[in-house]
Design a protein around this motif. Structure first.
Motif, PDB file in Angstrom:
ATOM      1  N   ILE A 175     -44.814 -13.935  24.921  1.00 24.84           N
ATOM      2  CA  ILE A 175     -43.592 -12.900  25.154  1.00 24.84           C
ATOM      3  C   ILE A 175     -43.846 -11.835  26.144  1.00 24.84           C
ATOM      4  CG2 ILE A 175     -41.950 -11.366  23.924  1.00 24.84           C
ATOM      5  CD1 ILE A 175     -41.255 -14.307  23.269  1.00 24.84           C
ATOM      6  N   GLU A 176     -45.038 -11.359  25.866  1.00 24.67           N
ATOM      7  CA  GLU A 176     -45.250 -10.297  26.735  1.00 24.67           C
ATOM      8  C   GLU A 176     -45.483 -10.600  28.092  1.00 24.67           C
ATOM      9  OE1 GLU A 176     -48.897  -8.128  25.347  1.00 24.67           O
ATOM     10  OE2 GLU A 176     -47.998  -7.662  23.374  1.00 24.67           O
ATOM     11  N   GLU A 177     -46.467 -11.643  28.607  1.00 29.84           N
ATOM     12  CA  GLU A 177     -46.457 -11.901  29.958  1.00 29.84           C
ATOM     13  C   GLU A 177     -45.402 -12.499  30.409  1.00 29.84           C
ATOM     14  OE1 GLU A 177     -49.241 -10.889  31.271  1.00 29.84           O
ATOM     15  OE2 GLU A 177     -49.759  -9.842  29.403  1.00 29.84           O
ATOM     16  N   GLY A 178     -44.709 -13.531  29.641  1.00 23.11           N
ATOM     17  CA  GLY A 178     -43.730 -14.316  30.378  1.00 23.11           C
ATOM     18  C   GLY A 178     -42.575 -13.184  30.571  1.00 23.11           C
ATOM     19  N   GLN A 179     -42.399 -12.096  29.722  1.00 24.32           N
ATOM     20  CA  GLN A 179     -41.268 -11.219  30.151  1.00 24.32           C
ATOM     21  C   GLN A 179     -41.502 -10.624  31.393  1.00 24.32           C
ATOM     22  OE1 GLN A 179     -37.996 -10.840  27.983  1.00 24.32           O
ATOM     23  NE2 GLN A 179     -37.779 -10.160  30.184  1.00 24.32           N
ATOM     24  N   LYS A 180     -42.587 -10.255  31.258  1.00 25.57           N
ATOM     25  CA  LYS A 180     -43.340  -9.348  32.633  1.00 25.57           C
ATOM     26  C   LYS A 180     -43.062 -10.219  33.884  1.00 25.57           C
ATOM     27  CE  LYS A 180     -47.136  -6.859  30.838  1.00 25.57           C
ATOM     28  NZ  LYS A 180     -48.777  -6.716  30.759  1.00 25.57           N
ATOM     29  N   LEU A 181     -43.209 -11.538  33.990  1.00 23.28           N
ATOM     30  CA  LEU A 181     -43.021 -12.224  35.038  1.00 23.28           C
ATOM     31  C   LEU A 181     -41.498 -12.512  35.271  1.00 23.28           C
ATOM     32  CD1 LEU A 181     -44.074 -14.399  37.118  1.00 23.28           C
ATOM     33  CD2 LEU A 181     -43.724 -16.226  35.488  1.00 23.28           C
ATOM     34  N   ILE A 182     -40.805 -12.434  34.349  1.00 21.10           N
ATOM     35  CA  ILE A 182     -39.196 -12.572  34.627  1.00 21.10           C
ATOM     36  C   ILE A 182     -38.611 -11.370  35.122  1.00 21.10           C
ATOM     37  CG2 ILE A 182     -36.893 -12.453  33.177  1.00 21.10           C
ATOM     38  CD1 ILE A 182     -38.180 -14.358  31.230  1.00 21.10           C
ATOM     39  N   ASN A 183     -39.148 -10.261  34.645  1.00 21.17           N
ATOM     40  CA  ASN A 183     -38.761  -8.900  35.193  1.00 21.17           C
ATOM     41  C   ASN A 183     -39.226  -8.612  36.796  1.00 21.17           C
ATOM     42  OD1 ASN A 183     -37.774  -8.301  32.836  1.00 21.17           O
ATOM     43  ND2 ASN A 183     -39.449  -7.043  31.952  1.00 21.17           N
ATOM     44  N   SER A 184     -40.310  -9.187  37.043  1.00 20.49           N
ATOM     45  CA  SER A 184     -41.031  -9.099  38.466  1.00 20.49           C
ATOM     46  C   SER A 184     -40.260 -10.050  39.474  1.00 20.49           C
ATOM     47  CB  SER A 184     -42.328  -9.541  38.519  1.00 20.49           C
ATOM     48  OG  SER A 184     -43.098  -9.636  39.845  1.00 20.49           O
ATOM     49  N   ALA A 185     -39.805 -11.348  38.957  1.00 23.84           N
ATOM     50  CA  ALA A 185     -38.953 -12.061  39.757  1.00 23.84           C
ATOM     51  C   ALA A 185     -37.643 -11.553  39.864  1.00 23.84           C
ATOM     52  CB  ALA A 185     -39.026 -13.408  38.839  1.00 23.84           C
ATOM     53  N   ILE A 186     -36.955 -11.109  38.888  1.00 23.08           N
ATOM     54  CA  ILE A 186     -35.787 -10.428  39.322  1.00 23.08           C
ATOM     55  C   ILE A 186     -35.761  -9.511  40.377  1.00 23.08           C
ATOM     56  CG2 ILE A 186     -33.821  -9.233  38.036  1.00 23.08           C
ATOM     57  CD1 ILE A 186     -34.344 -10.946  35.700  1.00 23.08           C
ATOM     58  N   GLU A 187     -36.875  -8.354  40.130  1.00 31.38           N
ATOM     59  CA  GLU A 187     -36.914  -7.405  41.124  1.00 31.38           C
ATOM     60  C   GLU A 187     -37.197  -8.012  42.584  1.00 31.38           C
ATOM     61  OE1 GLU A 187     -40.177  -4.832  39.822  1.00 31.38           O
ATOM     62  OE2 GLU A 187     -39.101  -4.074  38.115  1.00 31.38           O
ATOM     63  N   ASP A 188     -37.613  -9.040  42.661  1.00 30.85           N
ATOM     64  CA  ASP A 188     -37.899  -9.811  43.943  1.00 30.85           C
ATOM     65  C   ASP A 188     -36.835 -10.614  44.353  1.00 30.85           C
ATOM     66  OD1 ASP A 188     -40.337  -8.170  44.090  1.00 30.85           O
ATOM     67  OD2 ASP A 188     -41.377 -10.021  43.516  1.00 30.85           O
ATOM     68  N   ASN A 189     -35.919 -10.653  43.601  1.00 33.36           N
ATOM     69  CA  ASN A 189     -34.462 -11.314  43.912  1.00 33.36           C
ATOM     70  C   ASN A 189     -34.851 -12.900  43.895  1.00 33.36           C
ATOM     71  OD1 ASN A 189     -32.827  -9.227  44.265  1.00 33.36           O
ATOM     72  ND2 ASN A 189     -33.581  -8.885  46.202  1.00 33.36           N
ATOM     73  N   GLN A 190     -36.009 -13.467  43.022  1.00 33.88           N
ATOM     74  CA  GLN A 190     -36.163 -14.642  42.911  1.00 33.88           C
ATOM     75  C   GLN A 190     -35.318 -15.338  41.724  1.00 33.88           C
ATOM     76  OE1 GLN A 190     -40.277 -15.240  42.397  1.00 33.88           O
ATOM     77  NE2 GLN A 190     -40.842 -14.608  44.810  1.00 33.88           N
ATOM     78  N   ARG A 191     -35.340 -16.627  41.652  1.00 36.94           N
ATOM     79  CA  ARG A 191     -34.785 -17.577  40.587  1.00 36.94           C
ATOM     80  C   ARG A 191     -35.898 -18.003  39.763  1.00 36.94           C
ATOM     81  NH1 ARG A 191     -32.770 -22.334  44.278  1.00 36.94           N
ATOM     82  NH2 ARG A 191     -34.593 -23.078  45.394  1.00 36.94           N
ATOM     83  N   GLY A 192     -35.414 -18.543  38.632  1.00 38.27           N
ATOM     84  CA  GLY A 192     -36.639 -18.952  37.830  1.00 38.27           C
ATOM     85  C   GLY A 192     -35.998 -19.499  36.619  1.00 38.27           C
ATOM     86  N   ILE A 193     -36.965 -20.408  35.850  1.00 37.39           N
ATOM     87  CA  ILE A 193     -36.449 -21.016  34.602  1.00 37.39           C
ATOM     88  C   ILE A 193     -37.374 -20.803  33.484  1.00 37.39           C
ATOM     89  CG2 ILE A 193     -35.051 -22.787  35.962  1.00 37.39           C
ATOM     90  CD1 ILE A 193     -37.458 -24.736  35.344  1.00 37.39           C
ATOM     91  N   ILE A 194     -36.823 -20.998  32.331  1.00 37.80           N
ATOM     92  CA  ILE A 194     -37.491 -21.067  30.983  1.00 37.80           C
ATOM     93  C   ILE A 194     -37.446 -22.406  30.446  1.00 37.80           C
ATOM     94  CG2 ILE A 194     -37.859 -20.101  28.705  1.00 37.80           C
ATOM     95  CD1 ILE A 194     -38.127 -18.105  31.112  1.00 37.80           C
ATOM     96  N   CYS A 195     -38.638 -23.127  30.089  1.00 32.69           N
ATOM     97  CA  CYS A 195     -38.731 -24.257  29.552  1.00 32.69           C
ATOM     98  C   CYS A 195     -39.207 -24.254  28.041  1.00 32.69           C
ATOM     99  CB  CYS A 195     -39.745 -25.338  30.573  1.00 32.69           C
ATOM    100  SG  CYS A 195     -39.185 -25.447  32.107  1.00 32.69           S
TER     101      CYS A 195
END
Length: 319
Positions: A175-195
């Protein structure tokens, strides 16, 4: 008067807690150049406990950590040069063929010795140099303890976020590290998925081949998923047979290819490890975005998609 000013500057520079790395990076500024023209700081790998200075048992391994030489205009902090202090107090090439007055001073605190300093003295009085070296000794030992405390806390924090069986993140770490990755990706305008992944037939494996083999299957699945998604992604085990991984710079259009990769790696791993079964996993995924970035909620949605995949497999088996 100059001596007093130097001492005041020295104490002001090192009054706060700092790591050894930060301290040594400041050494070129705090070394009193009019009193000490050259200095080498050697640290033992581990502190040495002693009660009688006359019977000190010198270790076999030390590290040259700082080398400062005003004559060569050289200052090298945090060096990675190891040597045997029982053979020589300094590595080859340090202070070689440099005549002068030298002083050796232990780096210690209480009954622990952390290393020693060798300095080339230019002060008019040895007492002045001794005062500086005593201050350095105290500050280095305090920084050493502070550094070890930070490392211990970091290790405990890492352990508290790691799944013991597989070595990947547990729920907290995910939860901690995954949320960091999501927030960072959104700041960089990157897309992504959760599996979301749920292993197939783990109960059958446990009931038929034993829980030890079931644990091997779980560990094998963690390895397969890591190899399939890459090391720069975040993967965790929620417990039991359930896994979640967060992938930035990835789209749902690529998800079918990912599932094929995972299936092929499952077959390969099972064969290479001579499993009497084939590890398998059902997968579901959802995308994250600026409006949908809460990892806990996304995991719930991905779990529902995973359930659809598992149902489709059950239908195919029956048909």
């Amino acid at each position: 008067m100059q001596f007093q000013n130097d001492i005041y500057f020295l104490m002001d520079s090192i009054q706060s807690e700092m790591t050894l790395k930060n301290l040594f990076e400041k050494f070129s500024y705090i070394i009193p150049k009019k009193a000490i023209s050259a200095l080498a700081v050697c640290m033992y790998e581990d502190p040495v406990l002693y009660t009688n200075p006359n019977q000190f048992d010198k270790p076999y391994r030390a590290k040259l950590t700082v080398y400062y030489n005003q004559h060569e205009e050289k200052f090298v902090p945090d060096m990675d040069l190891f040597f045997n202090p029982r053979i020589s107090l300094l590595p080859d090439g340090i202070f070689d063929d440099e005549p002068g007055n030298y002083m050796i001073h232990p780096v210690f605190n209480g009954n622990k010795q952390y290393g020693y300093m060798i300095s080339k003295i230019t002060a008019p009085s040895y007492i002045i140099a001794i005062i500086y070296l005593k201050v350095f000794s105290n500050v280095i030992s305090q920084s050493y303890k502070y550094t070890k405390q930070l490392e211990a806390h970091a290790l405990l924090d890492e352990q508290s976020k790691t799944d013991i069986l597989t070595g990947i993140f547990n729920r907290r770490g995910l939860i901690e590290e995954g949320q960091k990755l999501i927030n960072s990706a959104i700041e960089d305008n990157q897309r992504g998925i959760i599996c979301f992944g749920d292993m197939d037939k783990l109960k059958y494996i446990n009931d038929t081949f034993g829980h030890e083999m079931g644990d091997k299957a779980i560990k094998g699945m963690a390895i397969v998923l890591q190899e399939s998604i890459g090391k720069d992604k975040v993967i965790g085990r929620l417990g039991g047979d359930k896994f979640v991984f967060v992938m930035d710079n990835y789209s749902l259009n690529d998800f079918d290819n990912l599932k094929e990769t995972v299936n092929e790696n499952c077959k390969k791993y099972s064969k290479e490890n001579s499993f009497p079964f084939e590890i398998q996993i059902s997968l579901g995924a959802v995308k994250f975005s600026e409006n949908h970035k809460n990892l806990s909620r996304l995991i719930t949605k991905a779990d529902k998609e995973q359930y659809k995949d598992k149902q489709n497999k059950n239908v195919q088996r029956k048909s």
